[in-house]
Design a protein around this motif. Structure first.
Motif, PDB file in Angstrom:
ATOM      1  N   TYR A  21       3.290   6.507  -2.411  1.00 33.48           N
ATOM      2  CA  TYR A  21       2.112   5.694  -2.701  1.00 33.48           C
ATOM      3  C   TYR A  21       1.293   6.388  -3.768  1.00 33.48           C
ATOM      4  CZ  TYR A  21      -0.766   8.858   0.190  1.00 33.48           C
ATOM      5  OH  TYR A  21      -1.426   9.941   0.708  1.00 33.48           O
TER       6      TYR A  21
ATOM      7  N   SER B 198      -2.769   5.284   9.137  1.00 33.94           N
ATOM      8  CA  SER B 198      -4.021   4.663   8.692  1.00 33.94           C
ATOM      9  C   SER B 198      -4.353   5.118   7.284  1.00 33.94           C
ATOM     10  CB  SER B 198      -5.162   4.976   9.664  1.00 33.94           C
ATOM     11  OG  SER B 198      -5.348   6.364   9.764  1.00 33.94           O
ATOM     12  N   LEU B 199      -4.853   4.190   6.498  1.00 39.65           N
ATOM     13  CA  LEU B 199      -5.237   4.460   5.119  1.00 39.65           C
ATOM     14  C   LEU B 199      -6.726   4.758   5.095  1.00 39.65           C
ATOM     15  CD1 LEU B 199      -4.309   4.512   2.165  1.00 39.65           C
ATOM     16  CD2 LEU B 199      -4.875   2.087   2.041  1.00 39.65           C
ATOM     17  N   GLU B 200      -7.090   5.970   4.639  1.00 39.57           N
ATOM     18  CA  GLU B 200      -8.483   6.404   4.614  1.00 39.57           C
ATOM     19  C   GLU B 200      -8.786   7.042   3.267  1.00 39.57           C
ATOM     20  OE1 GLU B 200      -9.108   9.000   7.987  1.00 39.57           O
ATOM     21  OE2 GLU B 200      -7.825   7.743   9.238  1.00 39.57           O
ATOM     22  N   GLN B 201      -9.751   6.512   2.556  1.00 42.24           N
ATOM     23  CA  GLN B 201     -10.195   7.048   1.264  1.00 42.24           C
ATOM     24  C   GLN B 201      -9.038   7.197   0.272  1.00 42.24           C
ATOM     25  OE1 GLN B 201     -12.643  10.573   1.789  1.00 42.24           O
ATOM     26  NE2 GLN B 201     -13.335   9.814   3.776  1.00 42.24           N
ATOM     27  N   GLY B 202      -8.086   6.269   0.333  1.00 45.69           N
ATOM     28  CA  GLY B 202      -6.966   6.282  -0.601  1.00 45.69           C
ATOM     29  C   GLY B 202      -5.771   7.114  -0.174  1.00 45.69           C
TER      30      GLY B 202
ATOM     31  N   LEU C  83       0.807  -1.223   0.000  1.00 50.99           N
ATOM     32  CA  LEU C  83       0.000   0.000   0.000  1.00 50.99           C
ATOM     33  C   LEU C  83       0.840   1.272   0.000  1.00 50.99           C
ATOM     34  CD1 LEU C  83      -2.558  -1.260   2.677  1.00 50.99           C
ATOM     35  CD2 LEU C  83      -2.818  -1.297   0.192  1.00 50.99           C
TER      36      LEU C  83
ATOM     37  N   LYS D  13      -0.494  -2.977   5.663  1.00 54.75           N
ATOM     38  CA  LYS D  13      -1.858  -3.039   6.199  1.00 54.75           C
ATOM     39  C   LYS D  13      -2.452  -1.646   6.213  1.00 54.75           C
ATOM     40  CE  LYS D  13      -1.342  -4.681  10.320  1.00 54.75           C
ATOM     41  NZ  LYS D  13      -1.285  -5.360  11.627  1.00 54.75           N
ATOM     42  N   LYS D  14      -3.795  -1.565   6.349  1.00 48.36           N
ATOM     43  CA  LYS D  14      -4.469  -0.267   6.341  1.00 48.36           C
ATOM     44  C   LYS D  14      -4.302   0.494   7.645  1.00 48.36           C
ATOM     45  CE  LYS D  14      -7.803  -1.309   2.792  1.00 48.36           C
ATOM     46  NZ  LYS D  14      -9.191  -1.290   2.365  1.00 48.36           N
ATOM     47  N   LYS D  15      -3.941  -0.190   8.728  1.00 48.38           N
ATOM     48  CA  LYS D  15      -3.625   0.463  10.011  1.00 48.38           C
ATOM     49  C   LYS D  15      -2.317  -0.114  10.501  1.00 48.38           C
ATOM     50  CE  LYS D  15      -7.841   2.222  11.792  1.00 48.38           C
ATOM     51  NZ  LYS D  15      -8.529   2.649  12.955  1.00 48.38           N
TER      52      LYS D  15
ATOM     53  N   TRP E  18      -2.979   8.233   3.105  1.00 45.56           N
ATOM     54  CA  TRP E  18      -2.413   7.887   4.405  1.00 45.56           C
ATOM     55  C   TRP E  18      -2.551   9.073   5.364  1.00 45.56           C
ATOM     56  CZ3 TRP E  18      -1.317   3.289   6.218  1.00 45.56           C
ATOM     57  CH2 TRP E  18      -1.079   2.247   5.318  1.00 45.56           C
TER      58      TRP E  18
ATOM     59  N   LEU F 115      -5.035   3.244  -4.606  1.00 49.65           N
ATOM     60  CA  LEU F 115      -5.571   2.851  -3.303  1.00 49.65           C
ATOM     61  C   LEU F 115      -7.047   3.217  -3.144  1.00 49.65           C
ATOM     62  CD1 LEU F 115      -2.508   3.782  -1.053  1.00 49.65           C
ATOM     63  CD2 LEU F 115      -3.119   1.559  -2.016  1.00 49.65           C
TER      64      LEU F 115
END
Length: 156
Positions: free
Chosen positions: A92, A46-50, A2, A18-20, A52, A97
Motif C-alpha cells: 500500500y 485497521s487503517l490509521e493515519q495512512g 486501500l 475497508k478501513k477496518k 495499516w 492513504l
C-alpha cells in the motif's frame, strides 16, 4: 482499494477494501481464510493515519509481523504478515492513504518501554549498581606492592 495482501509463495491477492477488516476462518469475517489453524476471529486490520495496523484477537496460533509475534503493531509497506502459518506481504502507499509526516508510533514499542522501570530506562537499574559496587570492592583489594590484579571472577 486501500492496499493488498500478497500471499508469499503465490496465490490470489486479497484486496483491502475497508478501513477496518476482520480476518478469520468464519464466513462472517471481511477476509475469510479457510484453514484449520486460523482462529474464527483471528485478527483485525485497521487503517490509521495512512498506515495499516494489525491487532491479534487472542488467536490460538498467533499473528506475526516480520516473524515476530505481536498483539498490536503497525504494518509498513512490504512487511510480512503471518496469520497462523499463512504469510502475506502487504502492499500500500501511506501517502495515497493520507499519511503526513512520520509514521504514527507503534504501541508495542511504547508499551515495551513503559513496562520497564524508570531506573532501568535510564540505565541505572539496581542490579547494575550492585554489580559495579562489587567490582569496585574487588579492585580495592588490589595489592599495590605485588602489582597483581585480583581475578574479577574470584569470590570475595
Amino acid at each position: 482499494m486501500l492496499g493488498e495482501l500478497v500471499p508469499v509463495g503465490g496465490g490470489d491477492l486479497i484486496p483491502l477494501l475497508k478501513k477496518k477488516l476482520l480476518v478469520g476462518r468464519r464466513e462472517g469475517c471481511d477476509i475469510v481464510l479457510r484453514f484449520a489453524n486460523v482462529s474464527a476471529h483471528h485478527c483485525q486490520l485497521s487503517l490509521e493515519q495512512g498506515y495499516w495496523f494489525v491487532k491479534d484477537l487472542k488467536s490460538r496460533n498467533g499473528t506475526k509481523v516480520n516473524g515476530a509475534r505481536v498483539t498490536r503493531k503497525r504494518i509498513d509497506p512490504g512487511d510480512e504478515l503471518s496469520v497462523a502459518k499463512h504469510k502475506y506481504r502487504i502492499t500500500y502507499s501511506p501517502v495515497e492513504l493520507g499519511a503526513a509526516g512520520p509514521p504514527p508510533p507503534d504501541e508495542e514499542e511504547i508499551s515495551e518501554i513503559l513496562n520497564r522501570s524508570l531506573l532501568d530506562r535510564a540505565g541505572l537499574s539496581r542490579r547494575r549498581q550492585v554489580e559495579e559496587v562489587e567490582l569496585e570492592e574487588r579492585y580495592d583489594l588490589l595489592d599495590d606492592s605485588a602489582g597483581q590484579i585480583p581475578d574479577p571472577n574470584a569470590p570475595l
